[in-house]
Write a protein that holds these residues in place. Structure first.
Motif, mmCIF file in Angstrom:
data_model
loop_
_atom_site.group_PDB
_atom_site.id
_atom_site.type_symbol
_atom_site.label_atom_id
_atom_site.label_comp_id
_atom_site.label_asym_id
_atom_site.label_seq_id
_atom_site.Cartn_x
_atom_site.Cartn_y
_atom_site.Cartn_z
ATOM 1 N N THR A 67 27.752 24.638 22.582
ATOM 2 C CA THR A 67 26.459 25.314 22.615
ATOM 3 C C THR A 67 25.862 25.096 24.008
ATOM 4 O O THR A 67 25.839 23.968 24.483
ATOM 5 N N PRO A 68 25.381 26.136 24.650
ATOM 6 C CA PRO A 68 24.803 25.923 25.985
ATOM 7 C C PRO A 68 23.459 25.192 25.888
ATOM 8 O O PRO A 68 22.771 25.278 24.877
ATOM 9 N N ASP A 69 23.115 24.462 26.965
ATOM 10 C CA ASP A 69 21.817 23.779 26.986
ATOM 11 C C ASP A 69 20.693 24.780 27.215
ATOM 12 O O ASP A 69 19.587 24.634 26.707
ATOM 13 N N PHE A 85 26.093 31.587 19.025
ATOM 14 C CA PHE A 85 27.299 31.278 18.250
ATOM 15 C C PHE A 85 27.279 29.819 17.816
ATOM 16 O O PHE A 85 27.158 28.920 18.649
ATOM 17 N N GLY A 86 27.429 29.617 16.495
ATOM 18 C CA GLY A 86 27.495 28.241 15.998
ATOM 19 C C GLY A 86 28.923 27.746 15.938
ATOM 20 O O GLY A 86 29.185 26.547 15.918
#
Lengths: 374, 512
Positions: B62-64, B81-82
């Motif tokens: 996951t992006p910050d 997206f998980g």
């Protein structure tokens, strides 16, 4: 809306310590809510809880759980799950009782072998027997790839029945007034220093004195705990074996590919773990029991299992093990105090233990991860 | 850029950043648009953030910060997206360097799992094996790749598995194909077929993001080249308007004179350090994959064994170092009877080993760099002299340009290429008599790979180290070796002198 969970980029300062303390608070709060619903006087319960954690009687349990926890931690760090602390603890008492009773002549109350050599022999043989008991599981794991968890667990029951059989048969005491137990170890081999009872009338002074009385009584356990603590620290900090244990826990195939004999290492780690637990068993005999009673498993709170709990609570970090061992010992003490006060049975402590573990899982999660809502 | 005015953006990456625990910034403020009907090559040196970006696009990380938008209908919609299934549902699919098929299942079963997973999310039901077989047949006909849906995955070659991965992506109706080093180990002929399929996908409006460290591959295939350096995009180039030197300069910030390898072939000494005689070996499934293998490597010689993936290279090197018991045959390595004495004696004789499965046999990722090095460089049988070990670790990190915050950082915080550099560094420093390696330059960028080749040549020719390299990369073997062998269907052919045998002949022998 989407909930995203990310591992923290920087560890929280004192995160592990804060998580431990908060989990204790959480566990106790849940416990109080539950017993409150059953109409128990909460003020009295809090009073008992508080006293249990600062009571000098916590000393023995803390030291035994800590020493055994160190032994278990060695194997756990290598991903070898030695669940057999109970069996290794009890089986290690057998040579102690045999040696002390054989070498002492009750008729003349004398012995030809100096007492310190006998004590040393008891400790060494106890360690060796503990090591051999654990090595059975280690051998099966190393050479036949049989899971060590069921094996060590089964070995606990074999140890219970074997010790009970010996106590009711070949080792049955002659001066036990009909009770099923061994004869008592002669006093010259007992490792306690007993201070005289002193009453000053000053509560604080008496509390300090009571604490010192416990320390001196269990001085052998205290010295052993300090020695094992230093040994564990030295092992992981400076030795090749300590590094092997750590790498064995993360990638045994790599260890093997560097030329390390991982089968013998498995055996060695299990034996070392068992020897420390065996040492604690023989000391418990010399310091606390002085004899082996029949139905051995019902005469202790299950130190082998409590030490597993302490070891896991420390997240396999030997620096945190004293904290978790103290916590577990405190809760065990609480159980006894609750029973004595007539507030319930000792099983109530299981509610606290369970709640503390739940709290620990939650607080560790919060310490390690951040939750973002996007 | 006129491309954007002609075609629609299918994927828009806006200000994406990702920092890992320990404060390691992998990518920073990435902005990139991908258009329909184009092939984009993503290039960068090891640790530049290529894999991190791809894993974000595929829902693994996951992006910050930042956002990803995907073309839905006529407009770009923001997506989070998980997990990879979320990404697949939005038409993004990843084909890895390592095929992800489950070996015990058939081709149709493998694909049915993917289809059923996607459909279960839509509550549109389970996909049967017969339905999947039918779909496979259709795609097989349209692409020209022949597939038996009932064939078990473990019976397939590496190339066949990679083609199945591509077919799976087509069957799930992917719009964006992420190829993470997926072509790196395909033989030339298969690679060309793969290219043809990618071109036809492009012509049908699909988008391909090709992640590679092979500059030539980017030039062969792409419309645009995007270059990542230290987590930032430093260049977006039209492939037809740029040069290899320009790309190299942007990738490494260095000029091209570092890419020339000195090809002075050595004259190995008579003394043999590696001797293999009539060797036969089984694979993990118990099948005899190698038979009648006989060869030797002289002191100071570099021998290369080339073969397509799955030809038995892994089994061969594992047998030679004593990790795999042969069915029959004799192996002598640095004076050690390997079959009788095993890996311990081999290592004690000063043999370095770079395994085919580096994360399994080459390093412990949960431990720090220095701990991984300490395990091999501590001469005292009981105590570790951390001062000496730390000095060694610093030297390896410096010499092999490992990008890490500290030698105490856990290996798992490094990128794939940097992990490989740690493995190579420690094994090359450890090797005193021989080095046995499988695909050593895999995952290395061009500069690091060339540095490794230079170091290997120096060690062999100046320090008289005997080197055996098994590889699927023909360029690697031809560049590095004094003698070349071809491994095909468990048989060894050779030796050949690389300068005297045409490359085409070697390729023929590999697939014949």
């Amino acid at each position: 809306m989407k909930i995203t969970i990310l591992k923290r980029k920087k560890e929280l300062k004192y995160g592990a310590v804060i998580a431990s303390l908060l989990s204790i608070l959480f566990g106790i709060t849940i416990y109080l809510v539950i017993i409150g619903l059953f109409g128990v006087n909460l003020v009295e319960a809090i009073n008992i809880l508080g006293k249990s954690f600062i009571s000098p009687t916590i000393m023995k349990d803390f030291l035994i759980i800590y020493v055994m926890g160190c032994g278990l931690l060695l194997s756990f760090k290598a991903s070898l799950w030695n669940i057999g602390g109970e069996g290794q603890f009890y089986i290690a008492m057998i040579p102690g009782i045999v040696i002390t009773l054989l070498l002492f002549n009750p008729e003349t109350s004398s012995t030809t072998v100096p007492a310190f050599i006998v004590v040393l022999l008891v400790i060494i043989t106890g360690s060796v027997v503990g090591a051999v008991w654990a090595a059975v599981a280690g051998t099966l794991k190393a050479f036949m790839n049989i899971d060590e968890v069921p094996v060590t667990l089964i070995l606990n029951y074999i140890a219970y029945y074997l010790v009970n059989h010996l106590v009711s048969g070949p080792l049955k005491g002659k001066k036990t007034y009909g009770y099923l137990r061994t004869d008592e170890i002669p006093g010259i081999y007992r490792l306690n220093i007993i201070l005289p009872i002193t009453r000053t009338g000053n509560q604080f002074e008496e509390a300090v004195y009571s604490f010192l009385t416990q320390v001196s009584y269990y001085i052998a356990l205290l010295v052993t705990a300090i020695a094992i603590s230093v040994f564990t620290w030295w092992l992981f900090k400076y030795t090749k074996l300590g590094l092997y244990i750590k790498i064995m826990g993360s990638n045994p195939e790599y260890l093997y590919a560097t030329g390390v004999n991982t089968k013998m290492l498995t055996l060695l780690i299990m034996a070392l773990s068992g020897s420390i637990i065996g040492l604690s068993g023989s000391l418990y005999l010399l310091v606390e029991w002085g004899r082996i009673p029949y139905g051995i498993q019902s005469h202790t709170p299950g130190y082998g299992y409590l030490a597993i709990l302490a070891s896991w609570l420390s997240m396999l970090d030997h620096r945190l093990l004293p904290v978790s061992a103290y916590l577990v010992a405190g809760l065990r003490n609480t159980g006894l105090s609750i029973k004595i006060a007539g507030l319930g049975d000792t099983e109530q402590t299981l509610i606290i233990l369970g709640s503390v573990l739940l709290g620990y899982s939650i607080t560790r999660f919060i310490a390690d991860y951040e939750v973002k809502i996007r | 850029m006129n491309t954007g005015t002609l075609r629609r953006v299918v994927l828009s990456i806006n200000n994406i950043s990702k920092t890992f625990p320990g404060g390691i910034t992998a990518i920073e403020e990435i902005n990139l648009d991908l258009y329909e009907g184009e092939i984009v090559a993503l290039l960068g040196e090891n640790g530049s953030g290529k894999s991190t970006l791809v894993k974000i696009l595929y829902g693994v990380y996951t992006p910050d910060s930042g956002e990803i938008k995907i073309l839905t209908g006529d407009k770009l919609s923001r997506v989070n997206f998980g997990n990879p299934v979320d990404a697949m549902k939005h038409g993004i699919i990843l084909v890895n360097q390592t095929p992800q098929l489950i070996d015990k299942l058939s081709v149709a079963e493998n694909i049915a799992i993917t289809l059923s997973t996607l459909r279960s999310r839509d509550h549109s039901g389970f996909t049967s094996i017969s339905e999947t077989s039918k779909l496979l047949k259709e795609v097989s006909e349209s692409t020209g790749i022949r597939v038996d849906p009932n064939e078990k995955a473990y019976n397939l070659t590496y190339s066949q598995k990679q083609f199945i991965e591509l077919l799976r992506a087509i069957i799930v109706n992917a719009k964006i194909f992420l190829l993470d080093e997926a072509l790196s180990y395909l033989p030339i002929a298969e690679k060309k077929r793969f290219y043809d399929i990618l071109y036809s996908l492009k012509n049908s409006g699909k988008t391909v993001l090709l992640i590679t460290h092979k500059i030539q591959e980017a030039f062969d295939l792409s419309d645009r080249i995007v270059i990542l350096r230290k987590g930032r995009i430093v260049g977006v180039l039209e492939t037809k308007n740029t040069t290899v030197d320009e790309v190299r300069r942007l990738m490494f910030g260095e000029t091209n004179n570092k890419y020339i390898i000195n090809n002075n072939w050595s004259n190995p000494e008579e003394e043999h350090v590696i001797e293999v005689e009539d060797l036969a070996v089984r694979d993990d499934h118990g099948r005899e994959v190698l038979s009648n293998i006989t060869f030797c490597v002289g002191k100071g010689e570099i021998a290369g064994i080339i073969g397509v993936a799955g030809s038995g290279q892994r089994e061969l090197v594992e047998s030679i170092v004593g990790l795999r018991k042969p069915i029959r045959g004799k192996i002598t390595l640095a004076g050690v009877d390997v079959v009788r004495k095993g890996i311990k004696a081999v290592r004690e004789a000063g043999v370095g080993y770079i395994p085919d499965q580096p994360l399994k046999q080459g390093i412990a990722c949960d431990n720090s760099i220095v701990e991984n090095i300490a395990i091999m460089f501590s001469s005292n049988p009981i105590l570790i002299n951390w001062d000496i070990v730390k000095e060694k670790a610093v030297e390896i990190v410096k010499n092999y340009n490992v990008q890490s915050k500290s030698i105490d950082s856990p290996v798992k915080t490094l990128s794939g290429g940097n992990i490989m550099k740690v493995i190579i560094g420690k094994e090359l420093s450890y090797a005193k008599q021989a080095l046995i390696a499988c695909n050593p330059t895999r995952a290395l960028d061009e500069l690091s790979a060339n540095n490794l080749v230079s170091v290997l040549k120096y060690k062999a020719h100046a320090e008289k180290l005997s080197v055996l390299i098994a590889s699927e990369d023909i360029d690697e073997v031809l560049t590095i070796s004094d003698a070349v062998y071809v491994l095909n269907s468990g048989r060894l052919i050779g030796p050949f002198q690389p300068s005297k045998v045409p490359r085409e002949r070697i390729e023929e022998l590999m697939v014949a």
